[in-house]
Scaffold this motif. Sequence first.
Motif, PDB file in Angstrom:
ATOM      1  N   UNK A   1      39.303  47.717  12.289  1.00  0.00           N
ATOM      2  CA  UNK A   1      40.725  48.086  12.297  1.00  0.00           C
ATOM      3  C   UNK A   1      41.335  47.952  10.909  1.00  0.00           C
ATOM      4  N   UNK A   2      40.903  46.945  10.142  1.00  0.00           N
ATOM      5  CA  UNK A   2      41.430  46.756   8.797  1.00  0.00           C
ATOM      6  C   UNK A   2      41.116  47.965   7.903  1.00  0.00           C
ATOM      7  N   UNK A   3      39.946  48.572   8.127  1.00  0.00           N
ATOM      8  CA  UNK A   3      39.521  49.690   7.282  1.00  0.00           C
ATOM      9  C   UNK A   3      39.905  51.045   7.864  1.00  0.00           C
ATOM     10  N   UNK A   4      39.891  51.143   9.192  1.00  0.00           N
ATOM     11  CA  UNK A   4      40.083  52.454   9.830  1.00  0.00           C
ATOM     12  C   UNK A   4      41.227  52.431  10.842  1.00  0.00           C
ATOM     13  N   UNK A   5      42.277  51.661  10.553  1.00  0.00           N
ATOM     14  CA  UNK A   5      43.392  51.553  11.493  1.00  0.00           C
ATOM     15  C   UNK A   5      44.541  52.497  11.219  1.00  0.00           C
ATOM     16  N   UNK A   6      44.331  53.464  10.303  1.00  0.00           N
ATOM     17  CA  UNK A   6      45.414  54.410   9.988  1.00  0.00           C
ATOM     18  C   UNK A   6      45.794  55.245  11.201  1.00  0.00           C
ATOM     19  N   UNK A   7      44.790  55.639  11.971  1.00  0.00           N
ATOM     20  CA  UNK A   7      45.026  56.424  13.184  1.00  0.00           C
ATOM     21  C   UNK A   7      44.311  55.751  14.339  1.00  0.00           C
ATOM     22  N   UNK A   8      45.053  55.476  15.408  1.00  0.00           N
ATOM     23  CA  UNK A   8      44.468  54.819  16.578  1.00  0.00           C
ATOM     24  C   UNK A   8      44.750  55.674  17.811  1.00  0.00           C
TER      25      UNK A   8
END
Length: 269
Positions: free
Chosen positions: A211-218
């Motif tokens: 989430x820290x790296x790929x949490x821009x879109x959820x």
Amino acid sequence: MEFKDLKDIFDFYKKYAYAIGFPIKKRNLKKGDDGELRYVTFTCSREGQRIGNSSGSFKLQPTIQMGCKARISASSDVHGVWRINKVHLDHNHETSPSKSRLYRCNRELSSHVKHKLEVNDLAGIPLHKSFNSTVVEAGGYDNLSCIEKDCRNYVEKVKRLRLGEGNAIAIQAYFAKMQTQCSRFYFSMDLDDESRLQNVFWADNRCRQAYKKFGDVVTFDTTYLTNKYNMPFAPFVGINHYGQSTLLGCGLLSSEDIDNFVWLFRTWL
């Protein structure tokens, strides 16, 4: 007319609507500059217009929305006193007091009926027989404040909440074991008023780091169903730098209602 709180206004309008014979709903809730709820509008449930598919490629579903203008509006002062300041009583459709008990806003299950449905379900008695027994006990359909669909929905929800005592204990034991193996493993279990397992959320360290790296879109989706209890599986999913889906957290819900979603989203945050 003045009321001490919002619930009193809603109960008053609901009682009036029951006598006249139309369903109601909350239409608008607005806060003032101080962040407190100051304005509210309750309307006939047939207010508004549903926008259909003009292309005709899909069959339109029937709707009760027909632009009815019946409503009341109210506002509160700095002392928290609510005052009705706008009233429109005319409907553009027929009203029917005899149907009031069937409107969704008026239907409810008494504690006695709930207990009877649960006991009969555990005894293996089919739902339709339990409902017929309730009708007879009440002295006819007109004396019931619910319909068979309400009873069926309640029993299905109880089955999900029941979740088997062994299963609920097993879930907790498994999560506790995972937490000892990985200190960053997080889980939360939501219980109802009778201490039955209602909702579950968990996320391991890999999910939290992702989430820290790929949490821009959820993305969030509850169209998945799992196991014999048909509890909605609710995954939080992100997209990694390869364009692949990556799991950011998971939940199991007893039902898809507002309270459960609020709990899940707050736990997720």
